[in-house]
Design a protein around this motif. Sequence first.
Motif, PDB file in Angstrom:
ATOM      1  N   GLU A   1      -7.131  28.465  -0.584  1.00  0.00           N
ATOM      2  CA  GLU A   1      -8.508  27.946  -0.500  1.00  0.00           C
ATOM      3  C   GLU A   1      -9.509  29.065  -0.289  1.00  0.00           C
ATOM      4  OE1 GLU A   1      -8.535  24.788   2.417  1.00  0.00           O
ATOM      5  OE2 GLU A   1      -7.456  23.447   1.061  1.00  0.00           O
ATOM      6  N   SER A   2      -9.087  30.145   0.355  1.00  0.00           N
ATOM      7  CA  SER A   2      -9.999  31.276   0.553  1.00  0.00           C
ATOM      8  C   SER A   2     -10.349  31.944  -0.778  1.00  0.00           C
ATOM      9  CB  SER A   2      -9.389  32.295   1.523  1.00  0.00           C
ATOM     10  OG  SER A   2      -8.261  32.917   0.958  1.00  0.00           O
ATOM     11  N   PHE A   3      -9.588  31.667  -1.836  1.00  0.00           N
ATOM     12  CA  PHE A   3      -9.854  32.204  -3.166  1.00  0.00           C
ATOM     13  C   PHE A   3     -10.487  31.161  -4.083  1.00  0.00           C
ATOM     14  CE2 PHE A   3      -6.476  34.852  -1.459  1.00  0.00           C
ATOM     15  CZ  PHE A   3      -6.934  36.121  -1.750  1.00  0.00           C
ATOM     16  N   GLY A   4     -10.794  29.982  -3.528  1.00  0.00           N
ATOM     17  CA  GLY A   4     -11.436  28.933  -4.321  1.00  0.00           C
ATOM     18  C   GLY A   4     -10.471  27.984  -5.012  1.00  0.00           C
ATOM     19  N   PHE A   5      -9.185  28.041  -4.671  1.00  0.00           N
ATOM     20  CA  PHE A   5      -8.186  27.150  -5.254  1.00  0.00           C
ATOM     21  C   PHE A   5      -7.814  26.076  -4.249  1.00  0.00           C
ATOM     22  CE2 PHE A   5      -7.197  31.492  -6.877  1.00  0.00           C
ATOM     23  CZ  PHE A   5      -7.626  31.305  -8.178  1.00  0.00           C
ATOM     24  N   SER A   6      -7.215  24.994  -4.734  1.00  0.00           N
ATOM     25  CA  SER A   6      -6.691  23.982  -3.823  1.00  0.00           C
ATOM     26  C   SER A   6      -5.500  23.289  -4.473  1.00  0.00           C
ATOM     27  CB  SER A   6      -7.771  22.965  -3.442  1.00  0.00           C
ATOM     28  OG  SER A   6      -8.292  22.329  -4.586  1.00  0.00           O
ATOM     29  N   ILE A   7      -4.638  22.750  -3.635  1.00  0.00           N
ATOM     30  CA  ILE A   7      -3.472  22.003  -4.113  1.00  0.00           C
ATOM     31  C   ILE A   7      -3.930  20.584  -4.436  1.00  0.00           C
ATOM     32  CG2 ILE A   7      -1.210  21.069  -3.486  1.00  0.00           C
ATOM     33  CD1 ILE A   7      -0.835  23.537  -1.701  1.00  0.00           C
ATOM     34  N   ILE A   8      -3.508  20.094  -5.572  1.00  0.00           N
ATOM     35  CA  ILE A   8      -3.863  18.736  -5.989  1.00  0.00           C
ATOM     36  C   ILE A   8      -2.679  17.832  -5.717  1.00  0.00           C
ATOM     37  CG2 ILE A   8      -4.570  17.288  -7.916  1.00  0.00           C
ATOM     38  CD1 ILE A   8      -5.523  19.884  -9.282  1.00  0.00           C
ATOM     39  N   ASP A   9      -2.921  16.771  -4.950  1.00  0.00           N
ATOM     40  CA  ASP A   9      -1.829  15.875  -4.620  1.00  0.00           C
ATOM     41  C   ASP A   9      -1.891  14.520  -5.326  1.00  0.00           C
ATOM     42  OD1 ASP A   9      -0.115  17.347  -3.056  1.00  0.00           O
ATOM     43  OD2 ASP A   9      -1.193  16.925  -1.208  1.00  0.00           O
ATOM     44  N   ASP A  10      -3.065  14.033  -5.662  1.00  0.00           N
ATOM     45  CA  ASP A  10      -3.067  12.705  -6.259  1.00  0.00           C
ATOM     46  C   ASP A  10      -2.936  12.777  -7.777  1.00  0.00           C
ATOM     47  OD1 ASP A  10      -5.502  12.500  -7.680  1.00  0.00           O
ATOM     48  OD2 ASP A  10      -6.594  11.761  -5.956  1.00  0.00           O
ATOM     49  N   LYS A  11      -2.338  11.748  -8.342  1.00  0.00           N
ATOM     50  CA  LYS A  11      -1.994  11.714  -9.766  1.00  0.00           C
ATOM     51  C   LYS A  11      -3.228  11.823 -10.660  1.00  0.00           C
ATOM     52  CE  LYS A  11       0.416   8.991 -13.199  1.00  0.00           C
ATOM     53  NZ  LYS A  11       1.100   7.753 -13.529  1.00  0.00           N
ATOM     54  N   ARG A  12      -4.291  11.133 -10.314  1.00  0.00           N
ATOM     55  CA  ARG A  12      -5.503  11.151 -11.143  1.00  0.00           C
ATOM     56  C   ARG A  12      -6.103  12.561 -11.188  1.00  0.00           C
ATOM     57  NH1 ARG A  12      -9.028   6.199 -11.079  1.00  0.00           N
ATOM     58  NH2 ARG A  12     -10.516   7.583 -10.062  1.00  0.00           N
TER      59      ARG A  12
ATOM     60  N   HIS B   1       0.471  21.584  -8.279  1.00  0.00           N
ATOM     61  CA  HIS B   1      -0.677  21.645  -9.173  1.00  0.00           C
ATOM     62  C   HIS B   1      -1.842  22.233  -8.392  1.00  0.00           C
ATOM     63  CE1 HIS B   1       1.317  19.481 -12.394  1.00  0.00           C
ATOM     64  NE2 HIS B   1       1.907  18.811 -11.422  1.00  0.00           N
ATOM     65  N   ILE B   2      -2.488  23.224  -9.004  1.00  0.00           N
ATOM     66  CA  ILE B   2      -3.536  23.989  -8.332  1.00  0.00           C
ATOM     67  C   ILE B   2      -4.865  23.784  -9.064  1.00  0.00           C
ATOM     68  CG2 ILE B   2      -4.233  26.264  -7.502  1.00  0.00           C
ATOM     69  CD1 ILE B   2      -1.520  25.430  -6.354  1.00  0.00           C
ATOM     70  N   LYS B   3      -5.869  23.363  -8.313  1.00  0.00           N
ATOM     71  CA  LYS B   3      -7.202  23.145  -8.872  1.00  0.00           C
ATOM     72  C   LYS B   3      -7.955  24.466  -8.975  1.00  0.00           C
ATOM     73  CE  LYS B   3     -11.323  20.374  -8.265  1.00  0.00           C
ATOM     74  NZ  LYS B   3     -11.966  19.300  -7.552  1.00  0.00           N
ATOM     75  N   ASN B   4      -8.768  24.593 -10.030  1.00  0.00           N
ATOM     76  CA  ASN B   4      -9.635  25.741 -10.303  1.00  0.00           C
ATOM     77  C   ASN B   4      -8.875  26.981 -10.768  1.00  0.00           C
ATOM     78  OD1 ASN B   4     -11.946  24.299  -9.666  1.00  0.00           O
ATOM     79  ND2 ASN B   4     -11.855  24.891  -7.521  1.00  0.00           N
ATOM     80  N   MET B   5      -7.651  26.822 -11.176  1.00  0.00           N
ATOM     81  CA  MET B   5      -6.859  27.938 -11.689  1.00  0.00           C
ATOM     82  C   MET B   5      -7.013  27.929 -13.206  1.00  0.00           C
ATOM     83  SD  MET B   5      -3.011  28.579 -10.504  1.00  0.00           S
ATOM     84  CE  MET B   5      -1.892  29.295 -11.642  1.00  0.00           C
ATOM     85  N   VAL B   6      -7.990  28.705 -13.714  1.00  0.00           N
ATOM     86  CA  VAL B   6      -8.378  28.551 -15.109  1.00  0.00           C
ATOM     87  C   VAL B   6      -8.320  29.825 -15.953  1.00  0.00           C
ATOM     88  CG1 VAL B   6      -9.843  26.546 -14.641  1.00  0.00           C
ATOM     89  CG2 VAL B   6     -10.810  28.832 -14.510  1.00  0.00           C
ATOM     90  N   CYS B   7      -7.809  30.911 -15.413  1.00  0.00           N
ATOM     91  CA  CYS B   7      -7.773  32.138 -16.204  1.00  0.00           C
ATOM     92  C   CYS B   7      -6.569  32.986 -15.790  1.00  0.00           C
ATOM     93  CB  CYS B   7      -9.070  32.936 -16.035  1.00  0.00           C
ATOM     94  SG  CYS B   7      -9.333  33.536 -14.355  1.00  0.00           S
ATOM     95  N   ASN B   8      -6.325  34.025 -16.562  1.00  0.00           N
ATOM     96  CA  ASN B   8      -5.180  34.898 -16.270  1.00  0.00           C
ATOM     97  C   ASN B   8      -5.326  35.600 -14.930  1.00  0.00           C
ATOM     98  OD1 ASN B   8      -3.783  34.256 -18.584  1.00  0.00           O
ATOM     99  ND2 ASN B   8      -4.770  35.842 -19.795  1.00  0.00           N
ATOM    100  N   ARG B   9      -6.556  35.951 -14.555  1.00  0.00           N
ATOM    101  CA  ARG B   9      -6.784  36.586 -13.257  1.00  0.00           C
ATOM    102  C   ARG B   9      -6.424  35.605 -12.136  1.00  0.00           C
ATOM    103  NH1 ARG B   9     -11.964  38.374 -13.881  1.00  0.00           N
ATOM    104  NH2 ARG B   9     -11.155  40.000 -15.188  1.00  0.00           N
ATOM    105  N   CYS B  10      -6.749  34.321 -12.342  1.00  0.00           N
ATOM    106  CA  CYS B  10      -6.393  33.295 -11.357  1.00  0.00           C
ATOM    107  C   CYS B  10      -4.874  33.241 -11.175  1.00  0.00           C
ATOM    108  CB  CYS B  10      -6.888  31.917 -11.804  1.00  0.00           C
ATOM    109  SG  CYS B  10      -8.673  31.773 -11.962  1.00  0.00           S
ATOM    110  N   ILE B  11      -4.165  33.299 -12.280  1.00  0.00           N
ATOM    111  CA  ILE B  11      -2.699  33.275 -12.235  1.00  0.00           C
ATOM    112  C   ILE B  11      -2.180  34.447 -11.405  1.00  0.00           C
ATOM    113  CG2 ILE B  11      -0.594  33.573 -13.632  1.00  0.00           C
ATOM    114  CD1 ILE B  11      -2.059  31.997 -15.865  1.00  0.00           C
ATOM    115  N   MET B  12      -2.738  35.635 -11.634  1.00  0.00           N
ATOM    116  CA  MET B  12      -2.300  36.825 -10.894  1.00  0.00           C
ATOM    117  C   MET B  12      -2.564  36.681  -9.398  1.00  0.00           C
ATOM    118  SD  MET B  12      -3.306  39.944 -13.560  1.00  0.00           S
ATOM    119  CE  MET B  12      -4.548  40.472 -12.466  1.00  0.00           C
ATOM    120  N   VAL B  13      -3.737  36.169  -9.049  1.00  0.00           N
ATOM    121  CA  VAL B  13      -4.090  36.012  -7.633  1.00  0.00           C
ATOM    122  C   VAL B  13      -3.164  35.004  -6.968  1.00  0.00           C
ATOM    123  CG1 VAL B  13      -5.868  35.140  -6.055  1.00  0.00           C
ATOM    124  CG2 VAL B  13      -6.502  36.713  -7.892  1.00  0.00           C
TER     125      VAL B  13
END
Length: 186
Positions: free
Chosen positions: A55-66, A4-16
Amino acid sequence: MKLHIKNMVCNRCIMVVKSEFEKLGYNPLSVKLGEVKLSKELSSQEKSEIATVIESFGFSIIDDKRSRIIEQIKTLIVELVHQQNNDIKINLSTYLTNHINHDYNYITNLFSEIEGTTIEKYFIAQKIERVKELLVYGELTLSEIAFQLNYSTPSHLSNQFKKITGLTPKHFKNIKSDKRKPLDEV
Protein backbone atom coordinates in the motif's frame (compact mmCIF):
# COMPACT_ATOMS: atom_id res chain seq x y z
CA MET A 1 -2.25 -19.31 -4.40
CA LYS A 2 -2.98 -16.23 -6.49
CA LEU A 3 -3.19 -12.73 -5.07
CA HIS A 4 -4.82 -10.06 -7.20
CA ILE A 5 -3.19 -6.66 -6.88
CA LYS A 6 -4.93 -3.38 -7.69
CA ASN A 7 -3.12 -0.60 -9.60
CA MET A 8 -0.42 -2.93 -10.92
CA VAL A 9 -0.44 -1.72 -14.51
CA CYS A 10 3.09 -1.60 -15.89
CA ASN A 11 6.39 -3.46 -15.98
CA ARG A 12 7.85 -1.16 -13.32
CA CYS A 13 4.90 -2.08 -11.07
CA ILE A 14 5.72 -5.76 -11.58
CA MET A 15 9.34 -5.15 -10.56
CA VAL A 16 8.36 -3.23 -7.43
CA VAL A 17 5.78 -5.79 -6.30
CA LYS A 18 8.14 -8.71 -6.97
CA SER A 19 10.93 -6.98 -5.07
CA GLU A 20 8.72 -6.22 -2.06
CA PHE A 21 7.42 -9.80 -1.91
CA GLU A 22 11.00 -11.07 -1.99
CA LYS A 23 12.08 -8.63 0.75
CA LEU A 24 9.29 -10.05 2.91
CA GLY A 25 10.58 -13.59 2.29
CA TYR A 26 7.91 -14.69 -0.19
CA ASN A 27 9.42 -15.87 -3.44
CA PRO A 28 6.62 -15.58 -5.99
CA LEU A 29 6.31 -18.28 -8.63
CA SER A 30 5.26 -15.54 -11.05
CA VAL A 31 4.36 -11.88 -11.02
CA LYS A 32 2.40 -10.37 -13.88
CA LEU A 33 0.06 -7.45 -14.33
CA GLY A 34 -2.48 -7.50 -11.51
CA GLU A 35 -1.45 -10.90 -10.15
CA VAL A 36 1.11 -12.59 -7.93
CA LYS A 37 1.29 -16.38 -7.83
CA LEU A 38 2.71 -17.97 -4.68
CA SER A 39 3.53 -21.60 -3.89
CA LYS A 40 1.57 -21.63 -0.61
CA GLU A 41 -1.59 -20.29 0.93
CA LEU A 42 -1.17 -17.23 3.12
CA SER A 43 -2.63 -16.66 6.54
CA SER A 44 -4.67 -13.54 7.25
CA GLN A 45 -1.71 -12.12 9.15
CA GLU A 46 0.63 -12.71 6.20
CA LYS A 47 -1.83 -11.08 3.79
CA SER A 48 -2.13 -8.13 6.14
CA GLU A 49 1.66 -7.76 6.32
CA ILE A 50 1.93 -7.81 2.52
CA ALA A 51 -0.98 -5.37 2.16
CA THR A 52 0.67 -2.88 4.51
CA VAL A 53 3.93 -2.94 2.56
CA ILE A 54 2.50 -2.72 -0.95
CA GLU A 55 0.00 0.00 0.00
CA SER A 56 2.93 2.34 0.57
CA PHE A 57 3.60 1.98 -3.19
CA GLY A 58 -0.04 2.60 -4.17
CA PHE A 59 -1.04 -1.06 -4.60
CA SER A 60 -3.63 -3.08 -2.72
CA ILE A 61 -4.78 -6.68 -2.50
CA ILE A 62 -8.18 -7.29 -4.07
CA ASP A 63 -10.35 -9.76 -2.23
CA ASP A 64 -13.83 -9.50 -3.66
CA LYS A 65 -14.79 -11.19 -6.93
CA ARG A 66 -16.29 -8.10 -8.58
CA SER A 67 -13.16 -6.02 -7.94
CA ARG A 68 -10.99 -8.81 -9.33
CA ILE A 69 -13.05 -8.80 -12.54
CA ILE A 70 -12.63 -5.01 -12.84
CA GLU A 71 -8.86 -5.27 -12.35
CA GLN A 72 -8.74 -8.12 -14.84
CA ILE A 73 -10.58 -5.96 -17.42
CA LYS A 74 -8.17 -3.07 -16.83
CA THR A 75 -5.13 -5.34 -17.02
CA LEU A 76 -6.31 -6.93 -20.28
CA ILE A 77 -6.95 -3.53 -21.86
CA VAL A 78 -3.57 -2.17 -20.73
CA GLU A 79 -1.82 -5.27 -22.09
CA LEU A 80 -3.76 -5.07 -25.35
CA VAL A 81 -3.00 -1.40 -25.96
CA HIS A 82 0.48 -1.04 -24.53
CA GLN A 83 2.08 -4.41 -25.20
CA GLN A 84 0.30 -6.33 -27.94
CA ASN A 85 0.07 -3.78 -30.72
CA ASN A 86 -0.82 -6.20 -33.49
CA ASP A 87 -3.55 -7.97 -31.51
CA ILE A 88 -5.47 -4.73 -31.05
CA LYS A 89 -7.35 -5.52 -34.28
CA ILE A 90 -9.55 -8.01 -32.42
CA ASN A 91 -12.98 -6.84 -31.32
CA LEU A 92 -12.68 -5.58 -27.73
CA SER A 93 -15.82 -7.35 -26.49
CA THR A 94 -14.62 -10.65 -27.97
CA TYR A 95 -11.15 -10.19 -26.52
CA LEU A 96 -12.49 -9.50 -23.02
CA THR A 97 -15.09 -12.28 -22.98
CA ASN A 98 -12.52 -14.79 -24.24
CA HIS A 99 -10.21 -13.93 -21.34
CA ILE A 100 -12.69 -13.29 -18.54
CA ASN A 101 -15.30 -16.00 -19.19
CA HIS A 102 -18.27 -13.78 -18.40
CA ASP A 103 -20.95 -12.38 -20.66
CA TYR A 104 -19.94 -9.01 -22.13
CA ASN A 105 -23.14 -7.35 -20.92
CA TYR A 106 -22.33 -8.43 -17.37
CA ILE A 107 -18.75 -7.16 -17.45
CA THR A 108 -19.62 -3.88 -19.16
CA ASN A 109 -22.41 -3.16 -16.67
CA LEU A 110 -20.17 -4.12 -13.74
CA PHE A 111 -17.34 -1.93 -15.04
CA SER A 112 -19.64 1.07 -15.53
CA GLU A 113 -21.21 0.62 -12.11
CA ILE A 114 -17.91 0.42 -10.24
CA GLU A 115 -15.68 2.69 -12.33
CA GLY A 116 -18.23 5.33 -13.35
CA THR A 117 -17.17 5.12 -16.99
CA THR A 118 -17.62 2.65 -19.80
CA ILE A 119 -15.13 0.01 -20.91
CA GLU A 120 -15.02 1.71 -24.30
CA LYS A 121 -14.07 5.09 -22.80
CA TYR A 122 -11.39 3.42 -20.66
CA PHE A 123 -10.08 1.65 -23.77
CA ILE A 124 -9.97 4.93 -25.72
CA ALA A 125 -8.19 6.68 -22.83
CA GLN A 126 -5.56 3.92 -22.83
CA LYS A 127 -5.14 4.21 -26.59
CA ILE A 128 -4.69 7.98 -26.34
CA GLU A 129 -2.02 7.52 -23.65
CA ARG A 130 -0.26 5.07 -25.97
CA VAL A 131 -0.47 7.62 -28.80
CA LYS A 132 1.08 10.24 -26.48
CA GLU A 133 3.89 7.86 -25.65
CA LEU A 134 4.59 7.09 -29.30
CA LEU A 135 4.44 10.78 -30.24
CA VAL A 136 6.96 11.66 -27.53
CA TYR A 137 9.34 8.95 -28.76
CA GLY A 138 9.05 10.43 -32.26
CA GLU A 139 10.00 7.21 -34.02
CA LEU A 140 6.69 6.67 -35.87
CA THR A 141 4.59 8.87 -38.11
CA LEU A 142 0.98 9.57 -37.22
CA SER A 143 -0.07 7.18 -40.00
CA GLU A 144 2.08 4.41 -38.54
CA ILE A 145 0.68 5.06 -35.06
CA ALA A 146 -2.87 5.01 -36.43
CA PHE A 147 -2.20 1.69 -38.14
CA GLN A 148 -0.52 0.20 -35.08
CA LEU A 149 -3.46 1.13 -32.82
CA ASN A 150 -6.07 0.06 -35.38
CA TYR A 151 -7.55 3.47 -36.18
CA SER A 152 -9.34 3.52 -39.53
CA THR A 153 -7.42 6.61 -40.64
CA PRO A 154 -4.87 9.05 -39.22
CA SER A 155 -7.58 11.72 -39.25
CA HIS A 156 -9.82 9.50 -37.07
CA LEU A 157 -6.94 9.19 -34.61
CA SER A 158 -6.26 12.92 -34.79
CA ASN A 159 -9.92 13.79 -34.16
CA GLN A 160 -10.18 11.42 -31.20
CA PHE A 161 -6.88 12.68 -29.80
CA LYS A 162 -8.06 16.30 -30.00
CA LYS A 163 -11.43 15.42 -28.45
CA ILE A 164 -9.72 13.76 -25.46
CA THR A 165 -6.70 16.04 -24.96
CA GLY A 166 -7.83 19.34 -26.48
CA LEU A 167 -4.68 19.32 -28.63
CA THR A 168 -3.84 18.06 -32.08
CA PRO A 169 -1.20 15.32 -32.18
CA LYS A 170 1.18 17.72 -33.94
CA HIS A 171 0.72 20.40 -31.27
CA PHE A 172 1.14 17.79 -28.52
CA LYS A 173 4.34 16.53 -30.11
CA ASN A 174 5.70 20.08 -30.22
CA ILE A 175 4.98 20.81 -26.53
CA LYS A 176 5.20 17.22 -25.18
CA SER A 177 6.28 18.18 -21.66
CA ASP A 178 4.16 16.95 -18.75
CA LYS A 179 1.23 15.87 -20.90
CA ARG A 180 1.41 12.13 -20.30
CA LYS A 181 -0.28 10.39 -17.36
CA PRO A 182 0.86 7.29 -15.50
CA LEU A 183 -1.28 4.30 -16.55
CA ASP A 184 -2.82 3.96 -13.11
CA GLU A 185 -4.20 7.50 -13.38
CA VAL A 186 -5.93 6.99 -16.75
